[in-house]
Design a protein around this motif. Structure first.
Motif, PDB file in Angstrom:
ATOM      1  N   ILE A  40    -113.944  39.587  -5.113  1.00  0.00           N
ATOM      2  CA  ILE A  40    -114.559  39.811  -3.795  1.00  0.00           C
ATOM      3  C   ILE A  40    -113.543  40.415  -2.827  1.00  0.00           C
ATOM      4  N   MET A  41    -112.335  39.852  -2.843  1.00  0.00           N
ATOM      5  CA  MET A  41    -111.289  40.332  -1.921  1.00  0.00           C
ATOM      6  C   MET A  41    -111.044  41.830  -2.133  1.00  0.00           C
ATOM      7  N   ASN A  42    -111.075  42.247  -3.391  1.00  0.00           N
ATOM      8  CA  ASN A  42    -110.832  43.646  -3.731  1.00  0.00           C
ATOM      9  C   ASN A  42    -112.068  44.520  -3.451  1.00  0.00           C
TER      10      ASN A  42
ATOM     11  N   MET B 111    -104.521  40.690 -11.118  1.00  0.00           N
ATOM     12  CA  MET B 111    -105.761  41.483 -11.037  1.00  0.00           C
ATOM     13  C   MET B 111    -105.673  42.595  -9.993  1.00  0.00           C
ATOM     14  N   PHE B 112    -104.864  42.360  -8.932  1.00  0.00           N
ATOM     15  CA  PHE B 112    -104.816  43.338  -7.835  1.00  0.00           C
ATOM     16  C   PHE B 112    -104.008  44.585  -8.183  1.00  0.00           C
ATOM     17  N   GLY B 113    -103.433  44.585  -9.394  1.00  0.00           N
ATOM     18  CA  GLY B 113    -102.717  45.770  -9.836  1.00  0.00           C
ATOM     19  C   GLY B 113    -101.232  45.678  -9.565  1.00  0.00           C
TER      20      GLY B 113
ATOM     21  N   PHE C 224    -107.151  49.120   1.456  1.00  0.00           N
ATOM     22  CA  PHE C 224    -105.977  48.238   1.539  1.00  0.00           C
ATOM     23  C   PHE C 224    -105.168  48.446   0.261  1.00  0.00           C
ATOM     24  N   SER C 225    -103.872  48.191   0.363  1.00  0.00           N
ATOM     25  CA  SER C 225    -103.026  48.381  -0.820  1.00  0.00           C
ATOM     26  C   SER C 225    -103.144  47.167  -1.742  1.00  0.00           C
ATOM     27  N   ASN C 226    -102.633  47.326  -2.973  1.00  0.00           N
ATOM     28  CA  ASN C 226    -102.673  46.221  -3.954  1.00  0.00           C
ATOM     29  C   ASN C 226    -101.980  44.980  -3.376  1.00  0.00           C
ATOM     30  N   ASP C 227    -100.796  45.177  -2.782  1.00  0.00           N
ATOM     31  CA  ASP C 227    -100.040  44.023  -2.263  1.00  0.00           C
ATOM     32  C   ASP C 227    -100.742  43.396  -1.058  1.00  0.00           C
ATOM     33  N   GLU C 228    -101.358  44.215  -0.225  1.00  0.00           N
ATOM     34  CA  GLU C 228    -102.067  43.648   0.949  1.00  0.00           C
ATOM     35  C   GLU C 228    -103.218  42.754   0.490  1.00  0.00           C
TER      36      GLU C 228
ATOM     37  N   GLN D 187    -101.969  39.498  -1.017  1.00  0.00           N
ATOM     38  CA  GLN D 187    -101.545  38.540   0.020  1.00  0.00           C
ATOM     39  C   GLN D 187    -102.767  37.889   0.687  1.00  0.00           C
ATOM     40  N   LYS D 188    -103.786  38.697   0.968  1.00  0.00           N
ATOM     41  CA  LYS D 188    -105.009  38.141   1.592  1.00  0.00           C
ATOM     42  C   LYS D 188    -105.610  37.074   0.682  1.00  0.00           C
ATOM     43  N   PHE D 189    -105.614  37.348  -0.618  1.00  0.00           N
ATOM     44  CA  PHE D 189    -106.182  36.405  -1.587  1.00  0.00           C
ATOM     45  C   PHE D 189    -105.376  35.096  -1.597  1.00  0.00           C
ATOM     46  N   VAL D 190    -104.064  35.210  -1.625  1.00  0.00           N
ATOM     47  CA  VAL D 190    -103.220  34.005  -1.640  1.00  0.00           C
ATOM     48  C   VAL D 190    -103.473  33.207  -0.359  1.00  0.00           C
TER      49      VAL D 190
END
Ligand code: FAQ
Length: 333
Positions: free
Chosen positions: A150-152, A214-216, A236-240, A243-246
């Protein structure tokens, strides 16, 4: 209409047209103005290629993603759990079909995409190469894997390519239900016996790091990010997104009374973010190279399903041919 769009895509692929700077600039201006790009619009070949790559990988992920949970349908602990899991797995199948249809509007046929998966030429999400060992894994997948999806995918609802963005709206609504059913399984286990809580903890321990993958790859190693951001495929970037997911998930885990398998996890009061430890990128590369715990099993299951379904495809094609011939006879009469 669908066939028309497909044919248009195929025709455009075959037409050698010059990608002059003017056309590219006009295309970028449309993107910058937040206009949606539709199947019959002009688009750079590289935009078509990267979207076909991403959407087809996404479709394959949904289809392969049915396997780890499908493994538990016959062993769900109650009728209610069985019905919910069955519905969820069917939803994933539906998502795969919308996504193949969205990818086809770019001019590649579903058969070509499926062949690429079955021949091991196409990627699908790394997460589906891990095994589901206990019932708690079904809770962890819903909570964490669907949570990460969902976040992605929420930002993909605003992706510049119309058919993909529209497909994502429905997919996200369904994923949201999936995430809640997973969290509810975890909550029930965590409020159950010590053994049940231990099962939930074990599932979190095994799924946490693969979910972060999963975010790459990290932004510094993400080869497609810059261009996909410019084309507003990625918002949004993979790292962003990681971080949102965490940040969203750690408090949910603590509410369950669980711990995370990361000694470096700590809340930074100044930034307002949860800091986390180093991801094992070597493991990620190994899974992408086909050496994860279940890669071979997953592809073998998809190949068998494809072979077993050959008679259905043949029957559907024969029926379509019969209908076509009947319509032609009526028109001629
Ligand atoms: N696994 O340059 P980037 C779900 C590849 S759906 C495997 O950063 P990009 C629902 C990447 O493709 C889950 N490969 O690439 C569900 C590229 O390889 P290539 C799937 C990965 O595209 C829940 C290379 O690494 N979701 O879970 C992974 O800009 C429960 C370099 O990477 C989507 O597909 C990975 N984790 O960013 C179902 C969402 N990460 O093509 C059942 C749409 C990266 O050059 C049960 N996709 N790679 O050979 C995206 O948002 C993007 O494609 C990213 C990657 C973010 C996945």
């Amino acid at each position: 209409m669908y066939t028309q769009a497909l044919n248009a895509g195929a025709a455009e692929r075959e037409t050698p047209f010059v990608e002059d700077a003017g056309a590219a600039a006009r295309f970028q201006a449309r993107i910058d103005a937040e206009e949606r790009i539709e199947p019959n619009d002009w688009m750079p070949a590289a935009y078509r290629k990267t979207l076909t790559r991403q959407i087809s990988q996404h479709a394959h992920s949904e289809i392969v993603g049915m396997l780890p949970e499908g493994n538990w349908i016959t062993r769900a602990p109650s009728l209610r759990r069985k019905a919910a899991l069955l519905a969820k797995v069917q939803d994933e199948c539906g998502h795969g079909l919308y996504l193949y249809a969205a990818a086809e509007t770019l001019g590649t046929s579903r058969e070509e995409m499926v062949d690429a998966l079955l021949e091991g030429r196409a990627k699908y999400s790394s997460i589906f190469n891990y095994p589901t060992l206990t019932w708690a894994d079904i809770g962890a997948i819903g909570w964490l894997v669907d949570g990460a999806a969902i976040m992605n995918q929420i930002p993909l609802c605003r992706c510049s390519y119309g058919p993909y963005a529209r497909a994502m709206i429905r997919v996200c609504k369904e994923e949201s239900f999936h995430q809640r059913q997973g969290y509810e399984i975890m909550l029930t286990l965590c409020r159950g016996t010590p053994e049940q809580k231990a099962m939930a903890q074990d599932a979190l321990n095994r799924w946490w790091w693969p979910c972060l993958m999963m975010f790459g790859p990290p932004d510094s190693q993400s080869q497609h990010s810059d261009q996909s951001t410019k084309w507003k495929i990625k918002r949004f970037s993979n790292d962003e997104l990681r971080q949102k997911f965490v940040d969203a998930t750690v408090p949910q885990g603590h509410y369950l009374g669980l711990t995370f398998p990361d000694p470096d996890l700590r809340f930074n009061e100044e930034t307002g973010h949860w800091e986390f430890g180093e991801i094992d990128w070597d493991e990620f590369r190994q899974v992408l190279a086909g050496n994860g715990p279940c890669n071979r099993e997953r592809l073998a299951a998809r190949r068998k399903a494809h072979e077993d379904g050959a008679w259905v495809r043949d029957a559907a094609a024969a029926y379509a041919e019969k209908r076509r011939a009947r319509t032609e006879m009526k028109v001629a009469a």
